[in-house]
Write an enzyme that holds these catalytic residues in place. Structure first.
Site, short mmCIF file in Angstrom:
data_model
loop_
_atom_site.label_atom_id
_atom_site.label_comp_id
_atom_site.label_asym_id
_atom_site.label_seq_id
_atom_site.Cartn_x
_atom_site.Cartn_y
_atom_site.Cartn_z
N CYS A 239 27.24 -25.55 -35.62
CA CYS A 239 26.14 -25.15 -36.51
C CYS A 239 25.09 -26.26 -36.54
CB CYS A 239 26.69 -24.92 -37.92
SG CYS A 239 25.40 -24.50 -39.12
N THR B 218 23.19 -27.27 -38.76
CA THR B 218 23.13 -28.05 -40.01
C THR B 218 24.04 -29.26 -39.97
OG1 THR B 218 24.90 -26.83 -41.11
CG2 THR B 218 22.65 -25.99 -41.41
N GLU C 251 31.33 -23.74 -49.47
CA GLU C 251 30.08 -23.01 -49.27
C GLU C 251 30.25 -21.53 -49.58
OE1 GLU C 251 28.53 -23.11 -45.30
OE2 GLU C 251 26.53 -23.47 -46.11
N ARG D 151 29.60 -34.58 -44.23
CA ARG D 151 29.34 -34.06 -45.57
C ARG D 151 30.19 -34.87 -46.54
NH1 ARG D 151 29.89 -29.95 -49.67
NH2 ARG D 151 31.95 -29.24 -49.01
N ARG E 207 37.58 -31.34 -37.62
CA ARG E 207 36.95 -31.74 -38.87
C ARG E 207 37.86 -32.85 -39.40
NH1 ARG E 207 33.19 -28.07 -41.47
NH2 ARG E 207 31.72 -27.71 -39.79
N GLU F 141 35.45 -24.22 -37.47
CA GLU F 141 34.04 -24.12 -37.03
C GLU F 141 33.73 -25.14 -35.93
OE1 GLU F 141 31.05 -23.57 -40.12
OE2 GLU F 141 29.79 -25.01 -39.05
N ARG G 120 33.83 -35.67 -44.91
CA ARG G 120 34.32 -35.15 -43.62
C ARG G 120 33.25 -35.30 -42.55
NH1 ARG G 120 30.29 -31.52 -41.88
NH2 ARG G 120 30.15 -29.64 -43.16
N ARG H 77 27.10 -26.91 -54.18
CA ARG H 77 27.98 -25.82 -53.75
C ARG H 77 28.94 -25.48 -54.88
NH1 ARG H 77 29.78 -26.76 -47.35
NH2 ARG H 77 27.67 -26.99 -46.57
P1 ADP Z 1 33.08 -28.25 -45.20
O1 ADP Z 1 32.86 -29.30 -46.19
O2 ADP Z 1 34.25 -28.58 -44.36
O3 ADP Z 1 31.84 -27.94 -44.45
P2 ADP Z 1 33.52 -26.20 -47.30
O4 ADP Z 1 32.27 -26.33 -48.08
O5 ADP Z 1 34.00 -24.80 -47.04
O6 ADP Z 1 33.43 -26.85 -45.86
O7 ADP Z 1 34.65 -26.99 -48.05
C1 ADP Z 1 35.95 -27.02 -47.53
C2 ADP Z 1 36.97 -27.26 -48.63
O8 ADP Z 1 36.85 -28.58 -49.12
C3 ADP Z 1 36.82 -26.33 -49.82
O9 ADP Z 1 38.11 -25.95 -50.27
C4 ADP Z 1 36.18 -27.22 -50.84
O10 ADP Z 1 36.44 -26.84 -52.17
C5 ADP Z 1 36.83 -28.54 -50.52
N1 ADP Z 1 36.08 -29.69 -51.04
C6 ADP Z 1 34.82 -30.04 -50.75
N2 ADP Z 1 34.46 -31.14 -51.41
C7 ADP Z 1 35.53 -31.50 -52.17
C8 ADP Z 1 35.79 -32.55 -53.08
N3 ADP Z 1 34.89 -33.50 -53.35
N4 ADP Z 1 37.01 -32.60 -53.66
C9 ADP Z 1 37.96 -31.67 -53.39
N5 ADP Z 1 37.77 -30.67 -52.53
C10 ADP Z 1 36.58 -30.57 -51.93
N1 ILO Z 2 25.92 -19.67 -40.97
C1 ILO Z 2 25.96 -19.81 -42.40
C2 ILO Z 2 26.36 -21.21 -42.82
C3 ILO Z 2 25.37 -22.27 -42.50
C4 ILO Z 2 25.71 -23.71 -42.87
N2 ILO Z 2 27.09 -23.96 -43.16
C5 ILO Z 2 28.04 -24.20 -42.28
C6 ILO Z 2 29.41 -24.14 -42.78
N3 ILO Z 2 27.87 -24.46 -41.14
C7 ILO Z 2 24.60 -19.47 -42.95
O1 ILO Z 2 23.64 -19.44 -42.17
O2 ILO Z 2 24.50 -19.25 -44.18
#
Ligand code: ADP
Ligand code: ILO
Length: 345
Positions: A257, A259, A300, A266, A215, A211, A112, A295
């Site tokens: 953010c 990061t 996260e 990501r 995305r 966020e 993403r 993760r």
């Molecule tokens: P983001 O990647 O958008 O920063 P998250 O870590 O919250 O945020 O992940 C968003 C969603 O994407 C979660 O439901 C997570 O389990 C899913 N996800 C992340 N990577 C994968 C993957 N490789 N396969 C399937 N689902 C994934």
């Molecule tokens: N503000 C949260 C998440 C930081 C990084 N992740 C994302 C989704 N932006 C923290 O500081 O733990």
């Protein structure tokens, strides 16, 4: 605002870098959208277990509050104020065959990027009306996509709780009520202006006004990283012709953010590593070497289930998109090799 009280066990970057002289210098300034230091740090103040703890309200926040943001950016990405960010979305530059052609370890692959609309406040500072306007502009742009990127937009308001919960559980939709986003002001007027667009197969999805304002997501079962990246690049380029993205020569794509700055990318796999999971020191030595982040299975701040982890690139700024995906690919190859060696013992 008085200097915030942080618990002694606070390890966030906010706690580390909000020294009193930085606080004093920034406490009374604000950006052209009226975003203040108090708003920028509220998430980390309310959530001392944050890893970072700060959010930007607009592109200008990164410059107005540079005395706080710059050391955080350098610490997280290893990116200095004198460094320059460059983009490379050329799929021909990626050296990534499927690390698991037999489908034994990798359950799914997802890449993403975050994007925000140029000249608009970011989520923490946007008004209800402007958020709605952003949603309308994005949806208009998405409607012009065709072929495998053609899909439907589903606003969150009006979506049944059952459908919403199923989409979250199946990893397609953002979750609701995140306390870090709540304190950052990112959940204001929820669910108004938020939604998800996806194609029929749910291999291409766009989250609107979570966020970040966009995305853009490409995902599918298995480990064909190249196919996922190629679809994502087509989508970014297609949407980019309709929606002007916020970008800075220095910081790359602007995100709420720090990061996510730079590539805002990501690239992750869900991967079963039950043997490595029993030796976290070994596991982390490999992820550190390849600049990867571990993760849990629901994103996260979630836990692993049954030895399945979400493994992704940690660095996003000062490297290209191709390098971000390459980090993930190379690290995953090494993780699978280590898992196989443990199986044979
Ligand atoms: P983001 O990647 O958008 O920063 P998250 O870590 O919250 O945020 O992940 C968003 C969603 O994407 C979660 O439901 C997570 O389990 C899913 N996800 C992340 N990577 C994968 C993957 N490789 N396969 C399937 N689902 C994934
Ligand atoms: N503000 C949260 C998440 C930081 C990084 N992740 C994302 C989704 N932006 C923290 O500081 O733990």
């Amino acid at each position: 605002m008085n200097y915030p009280k942080f618990p002694t066990e606070c390890h966030s970057m906010l706690c580390k870098y909000l020294r009193s002289e930085v606080f004093d210098a920034l406490n009374t300034v604000q950006t052209k959208h009226g975003f203040t230091l108090e708003q920028a740090i509220n998430s980390g103040v309310q959530n001392p277990d944050s890893s970072i703890g700060v959010y930007a309200g607009d592109k200008e926040s990164y410059f107005t509050f540079a005395a706080l943001f710059d050391p955080i950016i350098e610490d997280y990405h290893g990116f200095k104020t004198t460094d320059k960010h460059t983009s490379d979305l050329d799929t021909a530059h990626l050296h990534a065959s499927n690390p698991d052609p037999e489908g034994k370890y990798i359950l799914s692959t997802r890449i993403r990027v975050g994007r925000n609309v140029d000249n608009m406040p970011l989520g923490p500072a946007i008004s209800k009306e402007a958020r709605k306007q952003v949603e309308e502009n994005i949806v208009e742009g998405l409607k012009t996509l065709d072929g495998d990127l053609a899909g439907e937009y589903y606003p969150l308001s009006g979506m049944s709780k059952e459908v919403q919960e199923r989409l979250i559980q199946d990893h397609f939709l953002f979750k609701e009520g995140d306390r870090f986003l709540e304190a950052a002001g990112l959940n204001r007027d929820w669910p108004d202006g938020r939604g998800i667009y996806h194609n029929a197969d749910k291999t291409f999805l766009v989250w609107v006004n979570e966020e970040d304002q966009l995305r853009i997501i490409s995902m599918q079962k298995g480990g064909d990283i190249r196919e996922v990246f190629t679809r994502l690049v087509r989508a970014i380029e297609g949407i980019g012709t309709k929606v002007p993205f916020s970008y800075s020569e220095h910081l790359g794509y602007i995100t709420s953010c720090p990061t996510n700055l730079g590539t805002a990318m990501r690239a992750s796999v869900h991967i079963a590593l039950p043997n490595l999971a029993k030796d976290m020191a070994k596991f982390q030595a490999i992820t550190d070497k390849y600049h990867l982040q571990i993760r849990g299975i629901h994103g996260e701040h979630s836990e692993s289930e049954g030895g399945v982890y979400d493994i992704s690139n940690r660095r996003r700024l000062g490297i290209t998109e191709v390098q971000a995906v390459q980090d993930m690919h190379d690290g995953v190859v090494a993780l699978i090799a280590a898992e196989k060696a443990l199986e044979e013992n």
